[in-house]
Design a protein around this motif. Sequence first.
Motif, PDB file in Angstrom:
ATOM      1  N   LEU A 211      -7.290 -59.408  14.938  1.00 46.09           N
ATOM      2  CA  LEU A 211      -6.820 -60.626  15.582  1.00 46.09           C
ATOM      3  C   LEU A 211      -5.492 -61.325  15.055  1.00 46.09           C
ATOM      4  O   LEU A 211      -4.870 -61.893  15.761  1.00 46.09           O
ATOM      5  CB  LEU A 211      -8.108 -61.406  15.220  1.00 46.09           C
ATOM      6  CG  LEU A 211      -9.197 -61.302  16.062  1.00 46.09           C
ATOM      7  CD1 LEU A 211     -10.429 -62.452  15.862  1.00 46.09           C
ATOM      8  CD2 LEU A 211      -8.982 -61.309  17.453  1.00 46.09           C
ATOM      9  N   PRO A 212      -5.085 -60.964  13.746  1.00 41.63           N
ATOM     10  CA  PRO A 212      -3.755 -61.524  13.442  1.00 41.63           C
ATOM     11  C   PRO A 212      -2.549 -60.945  14.265  1.00 41.63           C
ATOM     12  O   PRO A 212      -1.728 -61.780  14.661  1.00 41.63           O
ATOM     13  CB  PRO A 212      -3.612 -60.826  11.788  1.00 41.63           C
ATOM     14  CG  PRO A 212      -5.043 -60.815  11.456  1.00 41.63           C
ATOM     15  CD  PRO A 212      -5.746 -60.500  12.599  1.00 41.63           C
ATOM     16  N   LEU A 213      -2.974 -59.595  14.662  1.00 42.08           N
ATOM     17  CA  LEU A 213      -1.707 -59.086  15.515  1.00 42.08           C
ATOM     18  C   LEU A 213      -1.900 -59.598  16.989  1.00 42.08           C
ATOM     19  O   LEU A 213      -0.885 -60.031  17.434  1.00 42.08           O
ATOM     20  CB  LEU A 213      -2.145 -57.447  15.768  1.00 42.08           C
ATOM     21  CG  LEU A 213      -0.855 -56.647  16.310  1.00 42.08           C
ATOM     22  CD1 LEU A 213       0.107 -56.799  15.404  1.00 42.08           C
ATOM     23  CD2 LEU A 213      -1.403 -55.020  16.327  1.00 42.08           C
ATOM     24  N   LEU A 264      -9.804 -74.012  23.339  1.00 41.07           N
ATOM     25  CA  LEU A 264     -10.595 -74.156  22.034  1.00 41.07           C
ATOM     26  C   LEU A 264     -11.795 -75.000  22.263  1.00 41.07           C
ATOM     27  O   LEU A 264     -13.035 -74.523  21.650  1.00 41.07           O
ATOM     28  CB  LEU A 264      -9.679 -74.446  20.962  1.00 41.07           C
ATOM     29  CG  LEU A 264     -10.263 -74.417  19.529  1.00 41.07           C
ATOM     30  CD1 LEU A 264     -10.644 -72.969  19.252  1.00 41.07           C
ATOM     31  CD2 LEU A 264      -9.128 -75.126  18.499  1.00 41.07           C
ATOM     32  N   ILE A 265     -11.508 -76.286  22.603  1.00 45.08           N
ATOM     33  CA  ILE A 265     -12.765 -77.328  22.724  1.00 45.08           C
ATOM     34  C   ILE A 265     -13.784 -76.833  23.942  1.00 45.08           C
ATOM     35  O   ILE A 265     -15.050 -76.917  23.383  1.00 45.08           O
ATOM     36  CB  ILE A 265     -12.107 -78.630  23.159  1.00 45.08           C
ATOM     37  CG1 ILE A 265     -11.220 -79.166  22.106  1.00 45.08           C
ATOM     38  CG2 ILE A 265     -13.173 -79.581  23.603  1.00 45.08           C
ATOM     39  CD1 ILE A 265     -10.153 -80.536  22.592  1.00 45.08           C
ATOM     40  N   THR A 266     -13.280 -76.086  24.964  1.00 39.97           N
ATOM     41  CA  THR A 266     -14.320 -75.707  25.855  1.00 39.97           C
ATOM     42  C   THR A 266     -15.182 -74.608  25.077  1.00 39.97           C
ATOM     43  O   THR A 266     -16.309 -74.592  25.293  1.00 39.97           O
ATOM     44  CB  THR A 266     -13.905 -75.047  26.994  1.00 39.97           C
ATOM     45  OG1 THR A 266     -12.865 -75.973  27.548  1.00 39.97           O
ATOM     46  CG2 THR A 266     -14.757 -74.488  27.958  1.00 39.97           C
ATOM     47  N   ASP A 275     -13.539 -70.283  18.833  1.00 47.24           N
ATOM     48  CA  ASP A 275     -13.539 -68.788  19.221  1.00 47.24           C
ATOM     49  C   ASP A 275     -11.817 -68.537  19.450  1.00 47.24           C
ATOM     50  O   ASP A 275     -11.220 -69.255  20.218  1.00 47.24           O
ATOM     51  CB  ASP A 275     -14.379 -68.669  20.533  1.00 47.24           C
ATOM     52  CG  ASP A 275     -14.023 -67.074  20.758  1.00 47.24           C
ATOM     53  OD1 ASP A 275     -13.001 -66.514  20.503  1.00 47.24           O
ATOM     54  OD2 ASP A 275     -15.237 -66.438  21.570  1.00 47.24           O
ATOM     55  N   LEU A 276     -11.104 -67.965  18.495  1.00 50.52           N
ATOM     56  CA  LEU A 276      -9.809 -67.719  18.488  1.00 50.52           C
ATOM     57  C   LEU A 276      -9.270 -67.034  19.607  1.00 50.52           C
ATOM     58  O   LEU A 276      -8.277 -67.700  20.107  1.00 50.52           O
ATOM     59  CB  LEU A 276      -9.392 -66.921  17.095  1.00 50.52           C
ATOM     60  CG  LEU A 276      -8.049 -66.529  16.979  1.00 50.52           C
ATOM     61  CD1 LEU A 276      -7.024 -67.687  16.870  1.00 50.52           C
ATOM     62  CD2 LEU A 276      -7.892 -65.398  15.831  1.00 50.52           C
ATOM     63  N   THR A 277     -10.330 -66.047  20.188  1.00 46.37           N
ATOM     64  CA  THR A 277      -9.566 -65.293  21.392  1.00 46.37           C
ATOM     65  C   THR A 277      -9.522 -66.291  22.711  1.00 46.37           C
ATOM     66  O   THR A 277      -8.694 -66.074  23.318  1.00 46.37           O
ATOM     67  CB  THR A 277     -10.530 -64.089  21.530  1.00 46.37           C
ATOM     68  OG1 THR A 277     -12.075 -64.553  22.100  1.00 46.37           O
ATOM     69  CG2 THR A 277     -10.753 -63.177  20.542  1.00 46.37           C
ATOM     70  N   MET A 278     -10.555 -67.228  22.526  1.00 38.09           N
ATOM     71  CA  MET A 278     -10.141 -68.323  23.694  1.00 38.09           C
ATOM     72  C   MET A 278      -9.274 -69.083  23.461  1.00 38.09           C
ATOM     73  O   MET A 278      -8.647 -69.580  24.720  1.00 38.09           O
ATOM     74  CB  MET A 278     -11.824 -69.006  23.852  1.00 38.09           C
ATOM     75  CG  MET A 278     -12.774 -68.209  24.341  1.00 38.09           C
ATOM     76  SD  MET A 278     -12.846 -67.193  26.018  1.00 38.09           S
ATOM     77  CE  MET A 278     -14.384 -66.635  26.051  1.00 38.09           C
ATOM     78  N   ALA A 279      -8.843 -69.691  22.424  1.00 43.48           N
ATOM     79  CA  ALA A 279      -7.688 -70.391  22.014  1.00 43.48           C
ATOM     80  C   ALA A 279      -6.388 -69.627  22.395  1.00 43.48           C
ATOM     81  O   ALA A 279      -5.665 -70.226  23.141  1.00 43.48           O
ATOM     82  CB  ALA A 279      -7.496 -70.736  20.639  1.00 43.48           C
ATOM     83  N   LEU A 280      -6.379 -68.171  22.205  1.00 44.30           N
ATOM     84  CA  LEU A 280      -5.239 -67.496  22.411  1.00 44.30           C
ATOM     85  C   LEU A 280      -5.258 -67.415  23.902  1.00 44.30           C
ATOM     86  O   LEU A 280      -4.190 -67.450  24.681  1.00 44.30           O
ATOM     87  CB  LEU A 280      -5.236 -66.055  21.858  1.00 44.30           C
ATOM     88  CG  LEU A 280      -5.391 -66.128  20.235  1.00 44.30           C
ATOM     89  CD1 LEU A 280      -5.347 -64.710  19.906  1.00 44.30           C
ATOM     90  CD2 LEU A 280      -4.274 -66.680  19.738  1.00 44.30           C
TER      91      LEU A 280
END
Length: 417
Positions: A211-213, A264-266, A275-280
């Motif tokens: 996930l950092p990548l 992110l809020i959703t 969920d980080l992936t949703m923020a991305l």
Amino acid sequence: MESTTQLVYALDTFYFLVTGALVMWMAAGFAMLEAGLVRAKNTAEILTKNIALFAIASTTYMVIGYDLMYPTAGNGFVPGLDWGFLFGGDHDAATITAEGLNHARMSDFFFQVVFVATAMSIVSGAVAERMKLWSFLLFATVMTAVIYPIQGYWKWGGGWLEAVGFNDFAGSGLVHLCGAAAALAGVLLLGARRGKYGKDGSINAIPGANLPLATLGTFVLWLGWFGFNGGSQLALTGFDNTNAVAAIFVNTNMAAAGGTLLGLITARLLFGKADLTMALNGALAGLVAITAEPLTPSPLFATLIGGVGGVLVVFSIVTLDRLRIDDPVGAISVHGVVGMWGLMAVPITNAGASFAAQAIGLGAILGWVFTTSLLAWLLIRLVMGLRVSEEEEYAGVDLGECGLEAYPEFTATRRAS
């Protein structure tokens, strides 16, 4: 006067080339994002696809794609083809007039070819972890040589979509929806990754390896998007162009911010977690949404347009999973569903656009790319197959397709007996 014209030409061309280089850097962003969202055993293969598709796009667009997209003849639907760029080109700056400073074909080719590669990069992530490498590369050849350039000609080459008043400033439809439609056709034929969906209807999460990548890849894409949208103004000199570029940069940034926050809020409201992936994906969705018209909205409206994209992408990813359409990186949702929203949002702030023309363009791009891509994928499946064997998928396509591992020190050592 002549010296002033040459200076304007030099500055605008330099700006055009630098923004093209920023868009080229988006290839690195896609590579890092996809490498972070797939499993470790499939990393080397996804990186191979990303660098190979860029080389393929550059070559095929030079040989045939550019002349299809910007022909010297055509009827608005079918372009003519004379290979004028391949064998002619444009090397004489003295022939460029003050009215056409940014249409020198060499600089224009460079800017356009990185857009072609971007569209193809979208396909890469959606079909990850189970497609044969050479089947993907064969499709990349067809996509970048023919499928993308023809629908690009319809709008940016002066074809029929331009005539009906369709607006797509930097490519929410012509680049992003195009890539997503091709990806959807491939995913439907390819099927889901093994273990993704249970026979009881369950949906099993398959986390990415790094996930950092993936986060770094998203920031790289965010940066590259300033070239994507800003370069599409085509010029920097003059008060109007300079002010337009500044507005485009601000709106592009604000849309990404809105998409990140609302994505992110959703996710927090739906899943109870940040969920980080949703923020991305929310950030990328905001960028895709504003790409169709980054100039006319106010910064607030740009934030809202991107924010709606961030909400849509979360619901779209969830919906596609329920439909058992397996997209490891969410590319179809980010670039397809939100690309459609971006197109239809244009008339909200652009008085010169109409919802009818936007809908016509949306339907034309989706219909053309999905149909031709489906036919291409079907032919490739008949000739050489699309999917790796069950054993190769279990072991990872790094070994089966590339013969090496991206993280050998973190995996069990495999030695020949």
